[in-house]
Design a protein around this motif. Structure first.
Motif, PDB file in Angstrom:
ATOM      1  N   ASP A 129       0.793  -1.041   0.052  1.00 26.14           N
ATOM      2  CA  ASP A 129      -0.022  -0.083  -0.088  1.00 26.14           C
ATOM      3  C   ASP A 129       0.963   0.972   0.089  1.00 26.14           C
ATOM      4  N   GLN A 130       2.202   1.166   0.219  1.00 22.92           N
ATOM      5  CA  GLN A 130       3.164   2.109   0.221  1.00 22.92           C
ATOM      6  C   GLN A 130       3.532   2.669  -1.366  1.00 22.92           C
ATOM      7  N   LEU A 131       2.908   1.918  -2.138  1.00 16.11           N
ATOM      8  CA  LEU A 131       3.224   2.022  -3.643  1.00 16.11           C
ATOM      9  C   LEU A 131       2.001   2.414  -4.483  1.00 16.11           C
ATOM     10  N   SER A 132       2.060   3.608  -5.456  1.00 16.21           N
ATOM     11  CA  SER A 132       1.063   3.864  -5.858  1.00 16.21           C
ATOM     12  C   SER A 132       0.610   2.941  -7.037  1.00 16.21           C
ATOM     13  N   GLU A 133      -0.530   2.968  -7.647  1.00 14.85           N
ATOM     14  CA  GLU A 133      -1.114   1.902  -8.467  1.00 14.85           C
ATOM     15  C   GLU A 133      -0.109   2.121  -9.801  1.00 14.85           C
ATOM     16  N   GLN A 134       0.260   3.408 -10.071  1.00 19.87           N
ATOM     17  CA  GLN A 134       1.201   3.616 -11.308  1.00 19.87           C
ATOM     18  C   GLN A 134       2.501   2.685 -10.873  1.00 19.87           C
ATOM     19  N   GLU A 135       3.244   2.836  -9.550  1.00 21.41           N
ATOM     20  CA  GLU A 135       4.283   2.529  -9.377  1.00 21.41           C
ATOM     21  C   GLU A 135       4.168   0.954  -9.274  1.00 21.41           C
TER      22      GLU A 135
END
Length: 150
Positions: A129-135
């Motif tokens: 969850d610390q990453l964006s969907e784009q990441e």
């Protein structure tokens, strides 16, 4: 295509080595985070992998299971043996092909899957969850591309 001749010095200076090192260190960090949690749930990582793969299916043949898990075919038989001893899976011989086994979760295996799979996914979700969907998409695309070249 034959590999070009490199000296030890030029080999050590190849730009992809930093990426390779980061990939390995990331995998090691992931395992160091994930494996103790799976152990707390009463399984080894390969056992969890098999149960998670069989969950929500009507079973799989050994070759299918080997393709969909992170377990090598040579190791898979021993893992299935241990899961069978725990009462989590059973081998079924399909009537149409008596030369192979279908590996199926038992009712106890289904219970374990339904109990521990969501718990472990929630545990991993805290980090992802610390990453964006784009990441996440970019990482997935890069890893897929890397796998394709091998």
């Amino acid at each position: 295509m034959t590999p070009s001749k490199l000296t030890a010095e030029s080999a050590a200076n190849q730009p992809f080595l930093a990426t390779l090192r980061e990939l390995v260190q990331t995998y090691q960090a992931f395992c160091a985070y994930e494996e103790p949690h799976i152990r707390e749930l009463g399984l080894t990582s390969p056992q969890f992998d098999v149960i998670a793969t069989l969950g929500n299916t009507s079973g799989m043949f050994m070759n299918q299971l080997a393709e969909k898990t992170l377990v090598t075919k040579g190791t898979l038989t021993g893992i299935i043996d241990r899961l069978e001893q725990k009462g989590f899976v059973r081998r079924e011989v399909p009537p149409e092909n008596r030369r192979c086994f279908l590996i199926v979760l038992t009712p106890e295996g289904e219970r374990v899957f339904n109990e521990i799979f969501p718990v472990h996914i929630s545990y991993l979700k805290e980090r992802f969850d610390q990453l964006s969907e784009q990441e996440l998409e970019e990482i997935k695309a890069s890893l897929k591309r890397l796998r394709e070249i091998f």
